[in-house]
Write a protein that holds these residues in place. Structure first.
Motif, short mmCIF file in Angstrom:
data_model
loop_
_atom_site.label_atom_id
_atom_site.label_comp_id
_atom_site.label_asym_id
_atom_site.label_seq_id
_atom_site.Cartn_x
_atom_site.Cartn_y
_atom_site.Cartn_z
N VAL A 187 0.83 -1.21 0.00
CA VAL A 187 0.00 0.00 0.00
C VAL A 187 0.87 1.25 0.00
CG1 VAL A 187 -1.97 -1.08 1.09
CG2 VAL A 187 -0.19 -0.09 2.52
N GLN A 188 0.37 2.30 -0.64
CA GLN A 188 1.13 3.54 -0.73
C GLN A 188 0.93 4.41 0.51
OE1 GLN A 188 0.09 6.03 -4.05
NE2 GLN A 188 1.98 7.21 -3.95
N ALA A 189 -0.28 4.44 1.05
CA ALA A 189 -0.59 5.34 2.17
C ALA A 189 0.20 4.95 3.41
CB ALA A 189 -2.08 5.30 2.46
N ASP A 190 0.51 5.96 4.21
CA ASP A 190 1.25 5.79 5.47
C ASP A 190 0.23 5.74 6.61
OD1 ASP A 190 2.78 6.00 7.76
OD2 ASP A 190 3.98 7.68 7.06
N SER A 191 0.22 4.65 7.36
CA SER A 191 -0.78 4.49 8.43
C SER A 191 -0.55 5.43 9.60
CB SER A 191 -0.81 3.04 8.93
OG SER A 191 0.47 2.61 9.32
N HIS A 192 0.61 6.14 9.63
CA HIS A 192 0.80 7.18 10.65
C HIS A 192 -0.20 8.32 10.42
CE1 HIS A 192 4.70 5.11 11.00
NE2 HIS A 192 4.72 5.60 12.22
N THR A 193 -0.50 8.60 9.16
CA THR A 193 -1.31 9.76 8.82
C THR A 193 -2.57 9.44 8.02
OG1 THR A 193 0.02 10.09 6.82
CG2 THR A 193 0.72 11.26 8.82
N ASP A 194 -2.77 8.18 7.66
CA ASP A 194 -3.88 7.80 6.80
C ASP A 194 -4.35 6.40 7.20
OD1 ASP A 194 -5.74 7.89 4.78
OD2 ASP A 194 -4.29 8.37 3.20
N ILE A 195 -5.37 5.92 6.52
CA ILE A 195 -5.87 4.56 6.74
C ILE A 195 -5.66 3.79 5.45
CG2 ILE A 195 -7.81 3.13 7.45
CD1 ILE A 195 -9.00 5.59 8.82
N PRO A 196 -4.55 3.07 5.30
CA PRO A 196 -4.26 2.37 4.05
C PRO A 196 -5.22 1.21 3.83
CG PRO A 196 -2.30 2.61 5.43
CD PRO A 196 -3.47 2.94 6.28
N VAL A 197 -5.51 0.95 2.56
CA VAL A 197 -6.38 -0.15 2.17
C VAL A 197 -5.67 -0.99 1.12
CG1 VAL A 197 -8.59 -0.80 1.14
CG2 VAL A 197 -8.46 1.18 2.67
N ASP A 198 -5.58 -2.29 1.36
CA ASP A 198 -4.96 -3.23 0.44
C ASP A 198 -6.08 -4.10 -0.14
OD1 ASP A 198 -3.65 -5.37 -0.80
OD2 ASP A 198 -2.01 -5.39 0.65
N PRO A 199 -6.39 -3.98 -1.43
CA PRO A 199 -7.58 -4.64 -2.00
C PRO A 199 -7.38 -6.10 -2.37
CG PRO A 199 -6.48 -3.37 -3.70
CD PRO A 199 -5.71 -3.11 -2.43
N ARG A 200 -6.21 -6.66 -2.18
CA ARG A 200 -5.94 -8.02 -2.67
C ARG A 200 -6.68 -9.09 -1.87
NH1 ARG A 200 0.25 -8.47 -2.14
NH2 ARG A 200 -0.28 -7.30 -0.26
N PRO A 201 -6.96 -10.24 -2.49
CA PRO A 201 -7.60 -11.34 -1.77
C PRO A 201 -6.63 -12.03 -0.82
CG PRO A 201 -7.09 -12.02 -4.00
CD PRO A 201 -6.77 -10.54 -3.92
N LEU A 202 -7.19 -12.79 0.12
CA LEU A 202 -6.39 -13.48 1.12
C LEU A 202 -5.33 -14.37 0.49
CD1 LEU A 202 -5.79 -14.35 4.04
CD2 LEU A 202 -7.64 -16.03 3.83
#
Length: 364
Positions: A187-202
């Protein structure tokens, strides 16, 4: 009453205040984490760690000390450790021969130097190694928060190098922590400042990013999950997800060590199920999902009301039976404490293992 000290907190300065001592003595506090603001020089750090242990000897003194841009102590004799990418770059493309062995030796040397120097100053534990994959090798727009903190893109290489680094830490008498499960590198987003979302399946995540956790599960002392949402698996971030922590990490992958939450003050931990939540509710959600320990950073600054609110809130939740202490979790926490005496700093240069490790790192 079941004993369980699940909270890892911080202190504001170079020495303990009366408020710090009161918080560290709280029965729900199991340890603390150091930052650059807690560092002046080795003598000061040793005095601070001794003062923490004087409050309670079983407090786990932690730090984020990976090398590269995440190395809290870099002066007064501390070795400048390379970013983990530098170790991965030493791995030969064919994966065979003497170059592979040398890469493993370098990783072990980095772990030994890291652990020996921290322990000589009174620090018990470092949150390393990073097991996240370096997806920037495939796509430059991927995670900048991980970047050169990663050992590489290939999960097999990452696992082998991380295992060697952990062995170096263990030789120095220090436990270790694989992070950020099941993987933050995509994921590109930084969880320090954002809520990252990874769309891939398990299946894709288990085959790639989470693979090192499955291979290393019997050896890992602890794991820190990511503040990343994987919506194909759960609507909650991994650190608040029973599916990720209990069904996947423990049941499917067979991990039996300690699970830390990542910092609950990060933006990725401040919203749950679409709602803003308090630090107490975040800690409860992490513990109820399967974390053994909940980490809250940088809240001792100023008047420390957030820390006091968390201590009071979790104690109230326990009294109201909204949270049940876990003897198994406490056992896992205590297993992270060093079991052998540290080599004093003055004796490190004469120690053959330390000499060898420094010589290896000088090749980078």
């Amino acid at each position: 009453m079941t004993l369980h000290r699940p909270l890892i907190i911080d202190v504001a300065g170079l020495e303990l205040t009366a408020a710090d001592r009161r918080r560290l003595a709280h029965p729900l506090v199991g340890g603390m984490i150091l930052f650059k603001r807690n560092w002046q020089d080795r003598a000061q750090l040793q005095q601070l760690c001794a003062a923490i242990k004087a409050v309670r000897a079983d407090l786990l003194i932690c730090v984020d000390h990976e090398g590269g841009r995440v190395q809290r102590f870099q002066t007064d004799g501390f070795t400048h450790l390379p970013p983990m990418r530098a170790l991965g770059q030493r791995w030969p493309q064919d994966g065979n021969g003497r170059q592979a062995l040398q890469a493993l030796e370098l990783a072990s040397a980095a772990g030994y130097v890291l652990g020996s120097e921290l322990r000589a100053c009174g620090v018990d534990f470092s949150f390393t190694p990073v097991l996240d994959l370096d997806w920037t090798q495939d796509d430059a727009s991927r995670s900048s928060v991980i970047g050169d903190r990663s050992l590489g893109r290939d999960p097999g290489v990452v696992a082998l190098l991380a295992k060697s680094l952990a062995q170096g830490l263990q030789q120095a008498g220090m436990a270790h922590c694989g992070k950020h499960f099941p993987g933050h590198g995509f994921v590109q987003a930084d969880s320090h400042t954002d809520i990252p979302v990874d769309p891939r399946p398990l299946a894709a995540i288990l085959q790639d990013d989470a693979a090192p956790y499955g291979w290393l599960a019997p050896q890992l002392a602890s794991v820190m999950p990511a503040h990343v949402i994987y919506p194909e698996v759960d609507s909650r971030p991994a650190g608040f997800s029973r599916i990720w922590l209990q069904d996947v990490l423990r049941a499917q992958l067979g991990f039996d060590g300690a699970i830390f939450s990542d910092d609950l003050s990060m933006e990725g931990a401040r919203r749950l199920d679409g709602q803003s939540i308090s630090y107490t509710d975040a800690a409860l959600a992490a513990l109820q999902a399967g974390c053994d320990l909940a980490l809250l950073c940088n809240q001792s600054l100023g008047d420390g009301q957030a820390l006091d609110g968390l201590l009071d809130g979790l104690a109230q939740a326990q009294a109201q039976a909204r949270w049940q202490p876990s003897a198994a979790s406490e056992e896992r926490r205590q297993a992270l404490l060093p079991r052998s005496p540290a080599t004093p700093w003055a004796a490190l240069p004469q120690q053959r293992a330390y000499q060898w490790a420094r010589q290896q790192l000088a090749r980078l």
